[in-house]
Design an enzyme around this catalytic site. Structure first.
Site, PDB file in Angstrom:
ATOM      1  N   ILE A   1     -32.098 -28.012 -17.057  1.00 35.14           N
ATOM      2  CA  ILE A   1     -31.282 -27.810 -15.858  1.00 35.14           C
ATOM      3  C   ILE A   1     -32.152 -28.032 -14.632  1.00 35.14           C
ATOM      4  O   ILE A   1     -33.292 -27.561 -14.582  1.00 35.14           O
ATOM      5  CB  ILE A   1     -30.739 -26.361 -15.825  1.00 35.14           C
ATOM      6  CG1 ILE A   1     -29.905 -26.071 -17.074  1.00 35.14           C
ATOM      7  CG2 ILE A   1     -29.947 -26.085 -14.543  1.00 35.14           C
ATOM      8  CD1 ILE A   1     -29.626 -24.590 -17.319  1.00 35.14           C
ATOM      9  N   CYS A   2     -31.616 -28.736 -13.636  1.00 31.45           N
ATOM     10  CA  CYS A   2     -32.297 -28.873 -12.348  1.00 31.45           C
ATOM     11  C   CYS A   2     -31.247 -28.817 -11.236  1.00 31.45           C
ATOM     12  O   CYS A   2     -30.145 -28.338 -11.443  1.00 31.45           O
ATOM     13  CB  CYS A   2     -33.144 -30.144 -12.282  1.00 31.45           C
ATOM     14  SG  CYS A   2     -32.203 -31.684 -12.184  1.00 31.45           S
ATOM     15  N   ARG A   3     -31.572 -29.299 -10.076  1.00 35.06           N
ATOM     16  CA  ARG A   3     -30.648 -29.247  -8.948  1.00 35.06           C
ATOM     17  C   ARG A   3     -29.461 -30.185  -9.136  1.00 35.06           C
ATOM     18  O   ARG A   3     -28.312 -29.799  -8.968  1.00 35.06           O
ATOM     19  CB  ARG A   3     -31.394 -29.577  -7.651  1.00 35.06           C
ATOM     20  CG  ARG A   3     -30.531 -29.525  -6.402  1.00 35.06           C
ATOM     21  CD  ARG A   3     -31.364 -29.940  -5.185  1.00 35.06           C
ATOM     22  NE  ARG A   3     -30.631 -30.572  -4.129  1.00 35.06           N
ATOM     23  CZ  ARG A   3     -29.902 -31.675  -4.170  1.00 35.06           C
ATOM     24  NH1 ARG A   3     -29.739 -32.315  -5.290  1.00 35.06           N
ATOM     25  NH2 ARG A   3     -29.308 -32.160  -3.112  1.00 35.06           N
TER      26      ARG A   3
ATOM     27  N   MET B   1     -27.461 -27.696 -10.809  1.00 35.40           N
ATOM     28  CA  MET B   1     -27.026 -26.478 -10.124  1.00 35.40           C
ATOM     29  C   MET B   1     -26.002 -26.751  -9.021  1.00 35.40           C
ATOM     30  O   MET B   1     -25.197 -25.879  -8.724  1.00 35.40           O
ATOM     31  CB  MET B   1     -28.228 -25.728  -9.548  1.00 35.40           C
ATOM     32  CG  MET B   1     -29.102 -25.067 -10.601  1.00 35.40           C
ATOM     33  SD  MET B   1     -28.231 -23.855 -11.629  1.00 35.40           S
ATOM     34  CE  MET B   1     -27.889 -22.566 -10.417  1.00 35.40           C
TER      35      MET B   1
END
Length: 123
Positions: A70-72, A99
């Site tokens: 998971i990242c931005r 996110m």
């Protein structure tokens, strides 16, 4: 709905939410953003291993486990998944949209910053 991009399965927010609800041991969810991004807002219970430390920890990751990164926005996590796949960790997935697409619960602060990959093992 999942689809594949560059050989990496892409999960959407609904699929990620379902994983969180079940509380399954795998796949192991890992946030790969920077400390300040994670501290600002992250999915509760999801550990942080910043992207810039993944290479130094990759040899210690369980090759038989499955992971979702998971990242931005989904770009850094895709790169992490690709890198780890090249290192022999084959069951890797990316949270597409990252996110910025997450509408579920969030938490602030440095809840779980991984110092040792053994922390990721769930009994």
């Amino acid at each position: 709905m999942s689809y594949e991009d560059e050989g990496i399965i892409q999960m959407d927010a609904e699929e990620l939410r379902e994983l969180l609800v079940t509380g399954a041991k795998e796949p192991i969810l890992i946030d790969v953003r920077e400390l300040d991004e994670y501290a600002e807002a992250h999915i509760p219970g999801v550990p942080l291993i910043p992207m810039n430390t993944i290479a130094s920890l990759s040899a210690e990751l369980d090759r038989s486990a499955s992971y979702v990164f998971i990242c931005r926005s989904g770009k850094r996590s895709q790169n992490v998944a690709l890198f780890l796949k090249e290192q022999g960790i084959l069951n890797v997935r990316n949270f597409v949209g990252g996110m910025i697409s997450w509408q579920g619960d969030i938490k602030s602060g440095l809840e779980w910053v991984v110092k040792d990959v053994n922390e990721l093992k769930k009994d």
